[in-house]
Design an enzyme around this catalytic site. Sequence first.
Site, PDB file in Angstrom:
ATOM      1  N   GLY A 220      39.642  75.930   5.058  1.00 66.23           N
ATOM      2  CA  GLY A 220      40.259  75.125   6.380  1.00 66.23           C
ATOM      3  C   GLY A 220      39.121  75.272   7.516  1.00 66.23           C
ATOM      4  N   ASN A 221      39.773  74.750   8.722  1.00 65.92           N
ATOM      5  CA  ASN A 221      38.883  74.909   9.887  1.00 65.92           C
ATOM      6  C   ASN A 221      39.876  75.219  11.203  1.00 65.92           C
ATOM      7  OD1 ASN A 221      40.010  72.383  10.963  1.00 65.92           O
ATOM      8  ND2 ASN A 221      39.233  71.429   9.162  1.00 65.92           N
ATOM      9  N   ARG A 222      38.956  75.156  12.225  1.00 64.05           N
ATOM     10  CA  ARG A 222      39.714  75.976  13.455  1.00 64.05           C
ATOM     11  C   ARG A 222      40.358  74.899  14.203  1.00 64.05           C
ATOM     12  NH1 ARG A 222      35.130  78.868  16.459  1.00 64.05           N
ATOM     13  NH2 ARG A 222      36.830  79.251  18.040  1.00 64.05           N
ATOM     14  N   SER A 223      40.688  73.937  13.838  1.00 60.13           N
ATOM     15  CA  SER A 223      41.354  72.772  14.586  1.00 60.13           C
ATOM     16  C   SER A 223      42.814  73.363  15.043  1.00 60.13           C
ATOM     17  CB  SER A 223      41.488  71.432  13.831  1.00 60.13           C
ATOM     18  OG  SER A 223      42.384  70.432  14.636  1.00 60.13           O
ATOM     19  N   ALA A 288      40.445  67.165  12.234  1.00 61.83           N
ATOM     20  CA  ALA A 288      39.580  67.519  11.503  1.00 61.83           C
ATOM     21  C   ALA A 288      39.769  67.500  10.009  1.00 61.83           C
ATOM     22  CB  ALA A 288      39.325  69.048  12.067  1.00 61.83           C
TER      23      ALA A 288
END
Length: 416
Positions: A220-223, A288
Amino acid sequence: MTEPDGAVPAPREKKRIVLGVGGGIAAYKACEVLRGLTESGHEVRVVPTEAALRFVGAATFEALSGNPVHTGVFEDVPEVEHVRIGREADLVLVVPATADLLARAAHGNADDLLTATLLTASCPVMFAPAMHTEMWEHAATKANVALLRSRGSVVTEPASGRLTGKDTGKGRLAEPAEIVAMAKLLLARPDALPYDLAGKRVVVSAGGTREPLDPVRWLGNRSSGKQGYALAQVAAARGAQVTLVNAHTAALPEPAGAELVQVRTAAELHEAMRDAARVADVVVMAAAVADFRPESAADHKIKKSEKEPDAVRLIRNPDVLAELVSARTKGQVIVGFAAETGDEFGDVLTHARAKLKRKGCDLLVVNAVGEGGAFEGDDNQGWLLSADGLETPVPRGSKAALAAAVWDAVAMTAVS
Ligand code: CTP
């Protein structure tokens, strides 16, 4: 892509806010709005109606605001409060705005301190309605709301959900945090919420996708999704019919008036965006989206074992924005986001200009990664690049302020 950055808060300035409270069960939520405004450093004077005080006592509003609470025009007469409070205000906010209060405001009544204040205010005025669905949809309320909007007041959409009794439907008060964000936006930019997107269908993607590795793990990502939510909130407040395609986000208040479509992976987001974009006038890709996903996800939890784990092979996800651009319908405006860093090949704007060309969208919202920032921040700054070569810097401010700048640019693009 990554969520636009921004941790350094915009400078605070103490403003005078009148918080009008109407006589509905949602009056108790006005206390939370009051808290949000005072914690932001603003001076708040609460002016409830008599009926509001049947739901929440004056002592609660006095204690939370630190100011006296009156309902009538015959209290504190030497101070001529019914004229002074409105004249001195930087913002008048009515939470909840009941059907009766909207009617009295639309017709210019001045039979209590709140309606008199509404008549003397020359600052922005915002109503956050709450009532039963039948009342909200009644022709009389619709006409009153249209009249107030035509005179420049902001009347936000109510949310859908649980109402006072067992019933559910449209008419629930918007979340207090959302009301506070819109109020702060009006304080920073009194012209930020014109009713200029009425009749427009917009779709906004928000948050970060998660690409599963096994039933309990993902890439995943930090959005945080905050910027996408702000875009949806501001669009709804400006009259648009909003679909919010929602990947994973921080715990955020659901934007009132927006239809939420929940997705998990880039593939799900791709499908949801394709469906929603077919009938949309404006498409904004603030999500994102993972560029790659594991080639296959294990159908069981991958166990720790003695030997080193197998390498994870990644395969490419579709570029949703680029595909939406190639399938664009006539007159549709498409907005992309780009979080960039400079490198040996060029600075942030050089990369952003190349991305705008490559993606083919009408507008690109550009953020410089790492300029004072955590991705999860409440503030943002950047540039708006348009396909016709216009480059507009957006100074540091709230994510709602950046959203308002994006909708201004969209409105200009749609016209030109
Ligand atoms: N985007 C998309 N589909 C993807 C990746 C990104 O639609 N698979 C969208 C994002 O929502 C954003 C824009 O494309 O609006 C730019 O995202 P970004 O990650 O900056 O672009 P990339 O094409 O991945 O370029 P880079 O090489 O800089 O990672």
